[in-house]
Design an enzyme around this catalytic site. Structure first.
Site, PDB file in Angstrom:
ATOM      1  N   ALA A   1       0.814  -1.226   0.000  1.00 17.05           N
ATOM      2  CA  ALA A   1       0.000   0.000   0.000  1.00 17.05           C
ATOM      3  C   ALA A   1       0.848   1.277   0.000  1.00 17.05           C
ATOM      4  O   ALA A   1       0.407   2.326  -0.481  1.00 17.05           O
ATOM      5  CB  ALA A   1      -0.934  -0.016   1.213  1.00 17.05           C
TER       6      ALA A   1
ATOM      7  N   ARG B   1      -1.582   0.500   7.824  1.00 12.62           N
ATOM      8  CA  ARG B   1      -1.093   0.430   9.204  1.00 12.62           C
ATOM      9  C   ARG B   1      -0.242   1.616   9.645  1.00 12.62           C
ATOM     10  O   ARG B   1       0.238   1.638  10.762  1.00 12.62           O
ATOM     11  CB  ARG B   1      -0.296  -0.893   9.376  1.00 12.62           C
ATOM     12  CG  ARG B   1      -1.206  -2.108   9.187  1.00 12.62           C
ATOM     13  CD  ARG B   1      -0.479  -3.441   9.190  1.00 12.62           C
ATOM     14  NE  ARG B   1      -1.427  -4.523   8.981  1.00 12.62           N
ATOM     15  CZ  ARG B   1      -1.873  -4.898   7.780  1.00 12.62           C
ATOM     16  NH1 ARG B   1      -1.447  -4.267   6.678  1.00 12.62           N
ATOM     17  NH2 ARG B   1      -2.758  -5.879   7.647  1.00 12.62           N
TER      18      ARG B   1
ATOM     19  N   HIS C   1      -3.726  -9.753  -4.182  1.00 10.52           N
ATOM     20  CA  HIS C   1      -4.997  -9.558  -3.454  1.00 10.52           C
ATOM     21  C   HIS C   1      -6.123  -9.146  -4.384  1.00 10.52           C
ATOM     22  O   HIS C   1      -7.138  -8.616  -3.924  1.00 10.52           O
ATOM     23  CB  HIS C   1      -4.793  -8.553  -2.305  1.00 10.52           C
ATOM     24  CG  HIS C   1      -3.876  -9.079  -1.255  1.00 10.52           C
ATOM     25  ND1 HIS C   1      -3.222  -8.284  -0.351  1.00 10.52           N
ATOM     26  CD2 HIS C   1      -3.471 -10.345  -0.987  1.00 10.52           C
ATOM     27  CE1 HIS C   1      -2.469  -9.038   0.442  1.00 10.52           C
ATOM     28  NE2 HIS C   1      -2.603 -10.283   0.072  1.00 10.52           N
TER      29      HIS C   1
ATOM     30  N   CYS D   1     -29.109 -10.810 -13.753  1.00 15.50           N
ATOM     31  CA  CYS D   1     -29.758 -12.119 -13.482  1.00 15.50           C
ATOM     32  C   CYS D   1     -30.319 -12.153 -12.063  1.00 15.50           C
ATOM     33  O   CYS D   1     -30.980 -13.110 -11.659  1.00 15.50           O
ATOM     34  CB  CYS D   1     -28.738 -13.256 -13.662  1.00 15.50           C
ATOM     35  SG  CYS D   1     -27.644 -13.472 -12.232  1.00 15.50           S
TER      36      CYS D   1
ATOM     37  N   THR E   1       5.640  -1.688   1.984  1.00 18.85           N
ATOM     38  CA  THR E   1       4.865  -2.754   2.643  1.00 18.85           C
ATOM     39  C   THR E   1       5.429  -3.024   4.029  1.00 18.85           C
ATOM     40  O   THR E   1       6.633  -2.969   4.251  1.00 18.85           O
ATOM     41  CB  THR E   1       4.863  -4.053   1.817  1.00 18.85           C
ATOM     42  OG1 THR E   1       4.143  -5.066   2.531  1.00 18.85           O
ATOM     43  CG2 THR E   1       6.267  -4.544   1.506  1.00 18.85           C
TER      44      THR E   1
ATOM     45  N   CYS F   1     -20.557 -11.633 -10.805  1.00 26.51           N
ATOM     46  CA  CYS F   1     -21.855 -12.074 -10.262  1.00 26.51           C
ATOM     47  C   CYS F   1     -21.685 -13.479  -9.668  1.00 26.51           C
ATOM     48  O   CYS F   1     -21.189 -14.390 -10.336  1.00 26.51           O
ATOM     49  CB  CYS F   1     -22.913 -12.116 -11.368  1.00 26.51           C
ATOM     50  SG  CYS F   1     -24.438 -12.924 -10.823  1.00 26.51           S
TER      51      CYS F   1
HETATM   52  N1  APR Z   1       7.163   5.188   0.432  1.00 22.31           N
HETATM   53  C1  APR Z   1       7.701   4.136   1.110  1.00 22.31           C
HETATM   54  N2  APR Z   1       7.062   3.480   2.106  1.00 22.31           N
HETATM   55  C2  APR Z   1       5.830   3.930   2.435  1.00 22.31           C
HETATM   56  C3  APR Z   1       5.206   5.022   1.790  1.00 22.31           C
HETATM   57  C4  APR Z   1       5.933   5.665   0.757  1.00 22.31           C
HETATM   58  N3  APR Z   1       5.425   6.712   0.069  1.00 22.31           N
HETATM   59  N4  APR Z   1       3.974   5.206   2.348  1.00 22.31           N
HETATM   60  C5  APR Z   1       3.845   4.258   3.305  1.00 22.31           C
HETATM   61  N5  APR Z   1       4.949   3.498   3.349  1.00 22.31           N
HETATM   62  C6  APR Z   1       5.196   2.298   4.153  1.00 22.31           C
HETATM   63  C7  APR Z   1       4.763   2.379   5.585  1.00 22.31           C
HETATM   64  O1  APR Z   1       5.852   2.779   6.387  1.00 22.31           O
HETATM   65  C8  APR Z   1       4.348   0.928   5.882  1.00 22.31           C
HETATM   66  O2  APR Z   1       5.428   0.195   6.431  1.00 22.31           O
HETATM   67  O3  APR Z   1       4.397   1.291   3.543  1.00 22.31           O
HETATM   68  C9  APR Z   1       4.010   0.337   4.517  1.00 22.31           C
HETATM   69  C10 APR Z   1       2.532   0.052   4.332  1.00 22.31           C
HETATM   70  O4  APR Z   1       2.193  -1.018   5.188  1.00 22.31           O
HETATM   71  P1  APR Z   1       0.657  -1.473   5.329  1.00 22.31           P
HETATM   72  O5  APR Z   1      -0.184  -0.281   5.559  1.00 22.31           O
HETATM   73  O6  APR Z   1       0.630  -2.595   6.316  1.00 22.31           O
HETATM   74  O7  APR Z   1       0.273  -2.012   3.871  1.00 22.31           O
HETATM   75  P2  APR Z   1       0.628  -3.429   3.244  1.00 22.31           P
HETATM   76  O8  APR Z   1       1.935  -3.922   3.724  1.00 22.31           O
HETATM   77  O9  APR Z   1       0.436  -3.300   1.788  1.00 22.31           O
HETATM   78  O10 APR Z   1      -0.557  -4.362   3.835  1.00 22.31           O
HETATM   79  C11 APR Z   1      -0.622  -5.663   3.337  1.00 22.31           C
HETATM   80  O11 APR Z   1      -2.731  -5.932   4.470  1.00 22.31           O
HETATM   81  O12 APR Z   1      -4.881  -5.359   5.017  1.00 22.31           O
HETATM   82  C12 APR Z   1      -4.107  -6.071   4.155  1.00 22.31           C
HETATM   83  O13 APR Z   1      -4.862  -6.641   2.028  1.00 22.31           O
HETATM   84  C13 APR Z   1      -4.307  -5.582   2.759  1.00 22.31           C
HETATM   85  O14 APR Z   1      -2.734  -5.709   0.947  1.00 22.31           O
HETATM   86  C14 APR Z   1      -2.895  -5.274   2.278  1.00 22.31           C
HETATM   87  C15 APR Z   1      -2.049  -6.080   3.241  1.00 22.31           C
END
Ligand code: APR
Length: 235
Positions: free
Chosen positions: A19, A31, A116, A147, A185, A124
């Protein structure tokens, strides 16, 4: 080695993102301090995004989903665009993403494994007819097919398995890569987070604003914004 030197030294890069790759497009992550899971709801978002909740409370699910999970206004940022450029230059094998926003494809990437799923694919449950994200966005309440069947987004809800073919393709790409760049992530959601352990190549790079469990295994850890970091790369 610098990131530029690593990229110059690589022929088969795979990018594994979360994300944090889309926050520079205006989409909150999950998070971080300002993430979706920190927002106060009567029912926690992690519960609302569960498979059981979808079937037991479809109205509430779709109210939350339209409000928070359908950012159709978002545009690809520098990270998405640079990755598409690296693919065009024949240096990037694939993007493996946990995101469901489709921004990598909008930026021009072709080989994208969406672990994901995607908000752009909706099915549907009765007849299998497909609907796009715009249909879901403009529908009211629980969207139904012509439907009469209920429509479900092709996104992996908590409690659902990942798509077998996508998993296979993503693992094959990661295990073939000479460089794996992990970015945006927290590496806290499995099985996706475990995919990075399929990497057997030369350079393991992490670009993440906050620390992750993978930091200690990486050759290079960049604490910064992935869009800003990648925009400085010359392909
Ligand atoms: N550049 C670098 N890192 C970033 C940036 C950015 N611009 N913005 C946020 N981050 C980092 C944050 O520090 C965090 O560690 O990205 C990370 C996002 O972590 P999460 O919010 O946990 O997202 P993600 O790891 O994708 O979550 C995994 O959890 O809820 C499920 O399905 C959902 O795909 C998601 C999965």
């Amino acid at each position: 080695m610098t990131l530029q030197e690593i990229i110059d030294d690589s022929k088969k890069i795979v990018f594994f993102g979360g994300a944090g790759v889309s926050t520079e497009s205006g989409i909150p992550d999950f998070r971080s301090e300002d993430g979706l899971y920190r927002m106060k709801y009567a029912v926690p978002p992690e519960v609302m995004l569960g498979c059981d909740y979808f079937f037991s409370h479809p109205d509430d699910f779709y109210r939350f989903y339209r409000d928070k999970m359908l950012p159709l206004w978002a545009k690809p940022n520098a990270a998405h665009l640079k990755l598409a450029e690296l693919e065009r230059a024949g240096k990037l094998l694939a993007v493996v993403t946990q995101n469901i926003d489709g921004l990598h494809q909008s930026a021009g990437s072709h080989r994208v494994y969406e672990l994901h799923g995607s908000v752009h694919r909706n099915t549907c449950l009765k007849c299998g007819k497909k609907y796009d994200a715009a249909f879901i966005a403009r529908s009211e309440g629980v969207p139904h097919c012509t439907c009469g069947g209920m429509i479900k987004p092709d996104v992996v809800l908590y409690g659902e398995p990942l798509d077998g073919e996508t998993v296979e393709g993503a693992l094959a790409a990661i295990s073939e890569a000479d460089t794996l760049i992990v970015a945006g992530t927290s590496l806290t959601v499995y099985p996706a987070a475990g995919f990075v352990h399929a990497f057997k190549g030369k350079h393991l790079v992490l670009i993440n604003r906050d620390p992750t469990p993978l930091d200690c295994m990486c050759e290079l850890v960049l604490r910064g914004k992935v869009g800003e970091v990648l925009s400085g790369i010359i392909v």
